[in-house]
Design a protein around this motif. Structure first.
Motif, mmCIF file in Angstrom:
data_model
loop_
_atom_site.group_PDB
_atom_site.id
_atom_site.type_symbol
_atom_site.label_atom_id
_atom_site.label_comp_id
_atom_site.label_asym_id
_atom_site.label_seq_id
_atom_site.Cartn_x
_atom_site.Cartn_y
_atom_site.Cartn_z
ATOM 1 N N ASP A 218 0.848 -1.191 0.000
ATOM 2 C CA ASP A 218 0.000 0.000 0.000
ATOM 3 C C ASP A 218 0.888 1.247 0.000
ATOM 4 O O ASP A 218 2.119 1.153 -0.048
ATOM 5 C CB ASP A 218 -0.983 -0.014 1.172
ATOM 6 C CG ASP A 218 -0.321 0.065 2.553
ATOM 7 O OD1 ASP A 218 0.863 0.474 2.646
ATOM 8 O OD2 ASP A 218 -0.990 -0.276 3.549
ATOM 9 N N ASP A 219 0.275 2.420 0.091
ATOM 10 C CA ASP A 219 1.040 3.662 0.000
ATOM 11 C C ASP A 219 1.926 3.921 1.221
ATOM 12 O O ASP A 219 2.739 4.838 1.224
ATOM 13 C CB ASP A 219 0.123 4.860 -0.266
ATOM 14 C CG ASP A 219 -0.917 5.083 0.817
ATOM 15 O OD1 ASP A 219 -1.047 4.232 1.728
ATOM 16 O OD2 ASP A 219 -1.612 6.106 0.753
ATOM 17 N N LYS A 220 1.798 3.098 2.243
ATOM 18 C CA LYS A 220 2.658 3.226 3.424
ATOM 19 C C LYS A 220 3.733 2.139 3.458
ATOM 20 O O LYS A 220 4.492 2.037 4.418
ATOM 21 C CB LYS A 220 1.802 3.178 4.685
ATOM 22 C CG LYS A 220 0.884 4.391 4.820
ATOM 23 C CD LYS A 220 0.022 4.284 6.065
ATOM 24 C CE LYS A 220 -0.882 5.461 6.240
ATOM 25 N NZ LYS A 220 -1.754 5.758 5.130
ATOM 26 N N GLY A 221 3.788 1.305 2.406
ATOM 27 C CA GLY A 221 4.796 0.259 2.326
ATOM 28 C C GLY A 221 4.404 -1.047 2.988
ATOM 29 O O GLY A 221 5.220 -1.955 3.121
ATOM 30 N N ASN A 222 3.146 -1.161 3.411
ATOM 31 C CA ASN A 222 2.663 -2.396 4.037
ATOM 32 C C ASN A 222 2.062 -3.307 2.975
ATOM 33 O O ASN A 222 1.363 -2.844 2.069
ATOM 34 C CB ASN A 222 1.593 -2.082 5.086
ATOM 35 C CG ASN A 222 2.120 -1.140 6.147
ATOM 36 O OD1 ASN A 222 3.175 -1.370 6.720
ATOM 37 N ND2 ASN A 222 1.393 -0.062 6.384
#
Length: 141
Positions: A92-96
């Motif tokens: 996702d956009d947070k790197g998760n």
């Protein structure tokens, strides 16, 4: 020799306006777009599309001849796309990682950098497809 009479359309003229007229393009808008682009190059910032400045090295000349060639939409290469981890699990956009979502081939961003060598995507599709499948199998197990 065909000068806009046959597809793919290609015209040559001494001015932007004359080239646009041959193809039925709004000359006023085309001249305005060329001027806007030249302004972005001079400013070192593309205010319309945020195009990287490394691709904006020269202004469009004001002296002809000018050529316009028809371009058709086609599916060949996607430069960009989703970000994955080493197992090709989409992040996702947070790197998760997004559980159960995997990607391969041209959908995975950055594989080819800023250019795509002819034929290079086939090897990438096969390799990334296999790695994505292996990542999915790990998740299922």
């Amino acid at each position: 020799a065909q000068d806009g009479k046959k597809s793919p359309l290609l015209v040559k003229a001494e001015t932007i306006e004359a080239a646009a007229e041959k193809l039925g393009i709004n000359a006023k808008n085309l001249v305005a777009e060329a001027a806007a682009y030249n302004g972005f190059v001079k400013a070192g910032k593309d205010a319309a599309f945020d195009r990287p400045t490394k691709f904006m090295t020269k202004t469009i000349s004001t002296e002809g001849p000018f050529y316009i060639i028809e371009q058709q939409p086609r599916f060949a290469t996607t430069m960009g796309g989703v970000v994955t981890n080493d197992d090709f699990n989409v992040l996702d956009d947070k790197g998760n990682k997004i559980e159960g979502l995997f990607a391969a081939g041209e959908l995975v961003g950055g594989a080819m950098g800023d250019d795509s060598p002819p034929g290079g995507n086939m090897g990438w599709a096969v390799t990334s497809g296999r790695l994505a499948a292996e990542g999915a199998v790990k998740t299922i197990k």
